[in-house]
Design an enzyme around this catalytic site. Structure first.
Site, PDB file in Angstrom:
ATOM      1  CE  LYS A  12      -4.082   0.218   0.511  1.00 29.99           C
ATOM      2  NZ  LYS A  12      -5.138   0.195  -0.507  1.00 29.99           N
ATOM      3  CB  THR A  57      -2.754  -3.149  -0.355  1.00 29.83           C
ATOM      4  OG1 THR A  57      -4.012  -2.884  -0.971  1.00 29.83           O
ATOM      5  CG2 THR A  57      -1.897  -4.018  -1.267  1.00 29.83           C
ATOM      6  NE  ARG A 175      29.190  27.656 -10.648  1.00 28.32           N
ATOM      7  CZ  ARG A 175      28.920  26.449 -11.166  1.00 28.32           C
ATOM      8  NH1 ARG A 175      28.268  26.336 -12.311  1.00 28.32           N
ATOM      9  NH2 ARG A 175      29.321  25.354 -10.535  1.00 28.32           N
ATOM     10  CD  GLN A 218      30.418  17.674 -11.289  1.00 27.01           C
ATOM     11  OE1 GLN A 218      30.485  18.880 -11.023  1.00 27.01           O
ATOM     12  NE2 GLN A 218      30.155  17.214 -12.506  1.00 27.01           N
ATOM     13  CG  HIS A 246      21.741  26.021 -14.693  1.00 25.44           C
ATOM     14  ND1 HIS A 246      23.057  25.747 -14.389  1.00 25.44           N
ATOM     15  CD2 HIS A 246      21.263  24.912 -15.305  1.00 25.44           C
ATOM     16  CE1 HIS A 246      23.359  24.527 -14.807  1.00 25.44           C
ATOM     17  NE2 HIS A 246      22.278  23.995 -15.359  1.00 25.44           N
TER      18      HIS A 246
END
Length: 292
Positions: A12, A57, A175, A218, A246
């Site tokens: 479920k 369920t 940035r 990263q 971005h």
């Protein structure tokens, strides 16, 4: 050629349960989304429609509600362990149970400068998660969070990448770096102070994001996972998904205006998607909760 039944499970999904703890006039709220998946001796029901080994369920849904009443919720890892062990240990045809829980945060309203005893507002923060898998002998616990939106307005660079005939992206030494963190971390055992572990793992993720001068998302991902592992010995491995939200500097030269990284266009798609795992080199093998 023979045709056979492969791996299967059923359950479920997304049982929404809100539990109110009443301490006199002062109440506490736990708001959960619980999904159960069971596996075991289900060949007959697939091949012949014989349901004699199937726990409905709907029963699974009712169990979630009943356990919230009988035992309370507590930390979601505890609740997941309690449910998973019940399904496997109480039914001989059920061999594995996976319980995945999302917890939605609420905060107490303030009235006249004092906390309201039983009035709340939904928090606009991340969702806490936990996945518990139990096979009758072993239990595996994976904690985590999703939709933790964070942003650094500077201290992020991106340059030195491969350039080919299709590259138009300009290198930058300054940035905006923003992401919506999805993090999952697996515990080395099923014995932990779940609340403290979650709060401190979250804090280490946030602090690593804030304090890392990033040359790539990263690099930030690795720093976040590394910091959790260095400070939380109960955590064996951290898995992170970081979409790059971005922010592009708007060209205002047509209006004779300079734009020194002050005005940005926040693009929702397409976006870079950075994923990775950081782990101890001696971490125990992951259980099935890790693969879900």
């Amino acid at each position: 050629m023979a045709i056979i039944l492969g791996p299967n499970q059923y359950g479920k999904a997304e049982t929404r349960v809100v539990h109110v703890t009443r301490n006199g006039s002062v109440h506490e709220i736990k708001d959960l989304n619980v999904s159960v998946a069971l596996g075991g001796d289900m060949t007959d029901t697939h091949l012949t429609g014989d349901n004699s080994k199937v726990l409905p369920t709907d029963t699974q849904k009712n169990t979630v509600f009943a356990f919230a009443k009988e035992h309370g919720v507590g930390e979601i890892e505890e609740f997941g362990l309690r449910l998973a062990k019940h399904f496997v240990d109480s039914q001989p045809t059920i061999h594995t149970a996976r319980v995945a829980i999302e917890e939605f945060a609420w905060e107490r309203l303030s009235v006249g400068g004092a906390p309201a005893p039983h009035s709340f507002q939904r928090c606009g923060v991340e969702t806490r998660t936990a996945t518990v898998t139990y096979d009758g002998t072993n239990a595996w616990v994976v904690s985590g969070l999703k939709d933790l939106v964070v942003l650094n307005s500077t201290a992020s660079e991106f340059w030195g990448y491969i350039r080919d005939p299709y590259t138009t992206l300009r290198e930058t030494a300054d940035r905006v770096l923003a992401t919506a963190v999805t993090a999952r971390w697996r515990h080395a055992s099923q014995d932990s102070d779940w609340g403290k572990s979650y709060a401190e793992a979250r804090q280490h993720l946030v602090e690593a994001f804030a304090e890392t001068h990033s040359l790539s998302l990263q690099q930030t991902l690795y720093a976040m996972g590394q910091r959790v592992l260095e400070n939380r010995p109960e955590v064996a491995e951290v898995r992170l998904t970081l979409p790059n939200k971005h922010h592009f500097v708007v060209d205002l030269s047509a209006f004779d205006l300079d734009n020194d990284n002050e005005v940005f266009f926040a693009a929702d798609r397409p976006y870079g998607l950075i994923e990775g795992t950081v782990l101890r080199d001696d971490s125990p093998e992951p259980g099935p909760a890790w693969s879900e």
